[in-house]
Design a protein around this motif. Sequence first.
Motif, PDB file in Angstrom:
ATOM      1  N   PRO A 111       6.778   1.123  11.904  1.00 23.03           N
ATOM      2  CA  PRO A 111       6.706   2.449  11.272  1.00 23.03           C
ATOM      3  C   PRO A 111       5.949   2.440   9.951  1.00 23.03           C
ATOM      4  N   LEU A 112       5.630   1.257   9.436  1.00 25.85           N
ATOM      5  CA  LEU A 112       4.923   1.172   8.160  1.00 25.85           C
ATOM      6  C   LEU A 112       3.566   1.882   8.202  1.00 25.85           C
ATOM      7  N   TRP A 113       2.891   1.858   9.338  1.00 24.65           N
ATOM      8  CA  TRP A 113       1.584   2.513   9.454  1.00 24.65           C
ATOM      9  C   TRP A 113       1.716   4.011   9.182  1.00 24.65           C
ATOM     10  N   GLU A 114       2.693   4.619   9.831  1.00 27.15           N
ATOM     11  CA  GLU A 114       2.905   6.047   9.653  1.00 27.15           C
ATOM     12  C   GLU A 114       3.414   6.354   8.250  1.00 27.15           C
ATOM     13  N   GLU A 115       4.275   5.495   7.720  1.00 26.09           N
ATOM     14  CA  GLU A 115       4.774   5.698   6.361  1.00 26.09           C
ATOM     15  C   GLU A 115       3.625   5.662   5.357  1.00 26.09           C
ATOM     16  N   LEU A 116       2.671   4.757   5.573  1.00 28.53           N
ATOM     17  CA  LEU A 116       1.525   4.666   4.676  1.00 28.53           C
ATOM     18  C   LEU A 116       0.659   5.917   4.762  1.00 28.53           C
ATOM     19  N   SER A 117       0.298   6.322   5.962  1.00 30.49           N
ATOM     20  CA  SER A 117      -0.580   7.490   6.086  1.00 30.49           C
ATOM     21  C   SER A 117       0.101   8.751   5.558  1.00 30.49           C
ATOM     22  N   MET A 118       1.398   8.874   5.765  1.00 27.98           N
ATOM     23  CA  MET A 118       2.120  10.033   5.238  1.00 27.98           C
ATOM     24  C   MET A 118       2.146  10.010   3.711  1.00 27.98           C
ATOM     25  N   ALA A 119       2.272   8.820   3.133  1.00 27.36           N
ATOM     26  CA  ALA A 119       2.260   8.698   1.671  1.00 27.36           C
ATOM     27  C   ALA A 119       0.898   9.087   1.102  1.00 27.36           C
ATOM     28  N   LEU A 144       0.831  -1.207   0.000  1.00 25.33           N
ATOM     29  CA  LEU A 144       0.000   0.000   0.000  1.00 25.33           C
ATOM     30  C   LEU A 144       0.870   1.263   0.000  1.00 25.33           C
ATOM     31  N   ARG A 145       1.874   1.264   0.837  1.00 24.69           N
ATOM     32  CA  ARG A 145       2.784   2.424   0.884  1.00 24.69           C
ATOM     33  C   ARG A 145       3.427   2.661  -0.479  1.00 24.69           C
ATOM     34  N   ASP A 146       3.913   1.590  -1.097  1.00 25.38           N
ATOM     35  CA  ASP A 146       4.597   1.723  -2.379  1.00 25.38           C
ATOM     36  C   ASP A 146       3.637   2.170  -3.485  1.00 25.38           C
ATOM     37  N   VAL A 147       2.406   1.660  -3.446  1.00 28.41           N
ATOM     38  CA  VAL A 147       1.404   2.077  -4.433  1.00 28.41           C
ATOM     39  C   VAL A 147       1.104   3.561  -4.280  1.00 28.41           C
ATOM     40  N   MET A 148       1.000   4.032  -3.033  1.00 28.71           N
ATOM     41  CA  MET A 148       0.706   5.445  -2.814  1.00 28.71           C
ATOM     42  C   MET A 148       1.856   6.336  -3.299  1.00 28.71           C
ATOM     43  N   HIS A 149       3.065   5.888  -3.122  1.00 34.79           N
ATOM     44  CA  HIS A 149       4.193   6.637  -3.676  1.00 34.79           C
ATOM     45  C   HIS A 149       4.106   6.677  -5.203  1.00 34.79           C
ATOM     46  N   ALA A 150       3.766   5.539  -5.806  1.00 33.40           N
ATOM     47  CA  ALA A 150       3.667   5.467  -7.260  1.00 33.40           C
ATOM     48  C   ALA A 150       2.505   6.288  -7.799  1.00 33.40           C
ATOM     49  N   ALA A 151       1.485   6.494  -6.958  1.00 29.02           N
ATOM     50  CA  ALA A 151       0.281   7.213  -7.388  1.00 29.02           C
ATOM     51  C   ALA A 151       0.464   8.721  -7.410  1.00 29.02           C
ATOM     52  N   ALA A 152       1.674   9.184  -7.196  1.00 27.83           N
ATOM     53  CA  ALA A 152       1.932  10.626  -7.239  1.00 27.83           C
ATOM     54  C   ALA A 152       1.590  11.224  -8.596  1.00 27.83           C
ATOM     55  N   GLY A 168      -8.974   0.333  14.224  1.00 24.47           N
ATOM     56  CA  GLY A 168      -7.561   0.294  14.585  1.00 24.47           C
ATOM     57  C   GLY A 168      -6.678   1.109  13.673  1.00 24.47           C
ATOM     58  N   GLY A 169      -5.476   0.595  13.458  1.00 23.52           N
ATOM     59  CA  GLY A 169      -4.480   1.312  12.685  1.00 23.52           C
ATOM     60  C   GLY A 169      -4.882   1.599  11.258  1.00 23.52           C
ATOM     61  N   ALA A 170      -5.850   0.849  10.730  1.00 27.35           N
ATOM     62  CA  ALA A 170      -6.318   1.110   9.367  1.00 27.35           C
ATOM     63  C   ALA A 170      -6.948   2.485   9.252  1.00 27.35           C
ATOM     64  N   MET A 171      -7.361   3.056  10.395  1.00 32.12           N
ATOM     65  CA  MET A 171      -7.974   4.372  10.345  1.00 32.12           C
ATOM     66  C   MET A 171      -6.997   5.437   9.837  1.00 32.12           C
ATOM     67  N   GLY A 172      -5.691   5.210  10.032  1.00 32.51           N
ATOM     68  CA  GLY A 172      -4.712   6.209   9.645  1.00 32.51           C
ATOM     69  C   GLY A 172      -4.768   6.567   8.179  1.00 32.51           C
ATOM     70  N   MET A 173      -4.879   5.571   7.297  1.00 36.71           N
ATOM     71  CA  MET A 173      -4.882   5.879   5.864  1.00 36.71           C
ATOM     72  C   MET A 173      -6.168   6.580   5.458  1.00 36.71           C
ATOM     73  N   ALA A 174      -7.287   6.260   6.124  1.00 39.26           N
ATOM     74  CA  ALA A 174      -8.544   6.943   5.819  1.00 39.26           C
ATOM     75  C   ALA A 174      -8.511   8.382   6.314  1.00 39.26           C
ATOM     76  N   LEU A 175      -7.956   8.603   7.498  1.00 35.67           N
ATOM     77  CA  LEU A 175      -7.836   9.962   8.029  1.00 35.67           C
ATOM     78  C   LEU A 175      -6.960  10.827   7.139  1.00 35.67           C
ATOM     79  N   ALA A 176      -5.988  10.217   6.481  1.00 40.88           N
ATOM     80  CA  ALA A 176      -5.057  10.961   5.626  1.00 40.88           C
ATOM     81  C   ALA A 176      -5.656  11.329   4.281  1.00 40.88           C
TER      82      ALA A 176
END
Length: 202
Positions: free
Chosen positions: A71-79, A32-40, A97-105
């Motif tokens: 740290p992957l959770w934070e890396e994903l939400s930041m991406a 997910l993190r890598d896809v979000m980076h690629a989705a720039a 839980g932690g899945a909320m981070g990507m939705a909040l972002a």
Amino acid sequence: MITLDRESDVWTVTLNRPDKANALTEEMLTELRDVMHAAAGARAVILTGTGKVFSAGADLDAARAGLATSPLWEELSMAVAALPGLSIAALNGTLAGGAMGMALACDMRISVATARFFYPVMKLGFLPQPSDPKRMAALIGPARTKLILMGGQKIDAEEALRFGLIDRIVPPEDLITQALALTIDTVAAQPDLAGQIKDMCG
């Protein structure tokens, strides 16, 4: 366990582990993190899931093995937060839980009526990811954020809408159609203009 549909300028990223309530493993978080980076380069990104749960958060076995504090959770939400295009969480069900981070972002959150929202991190003995309380408080205020993170409350979609945690409740069969409709004006606009408006909105 992650599927990607690149339709023109809109990328749809789908959590596809419905037999496990789309619980996230280290491999899924990394992808997910890598896809979000690629989705720039995309003009818009829609994040959704299969089945009746968007995500139950961390896979329990993986969490016990250390994923809960990765740290992957934070890396994903930041991406997700760094995406230059419009980002929409199309929540097909419960978000926990932690899945909320990507939705909040994401820039927007739309949800089906049956979704529930909770983040039992304190009960499990962990801190939330650093950006999650700040993003949640920016949407719903500090007291309501404490209601969820410290009071352990599960809120339904109607309450989440009143709080401002989500922006719209939609029928399940229209979830992706309505998410796509929200991207139309942004995709049609000049990229620089859309980007500037996004930055102005904060």
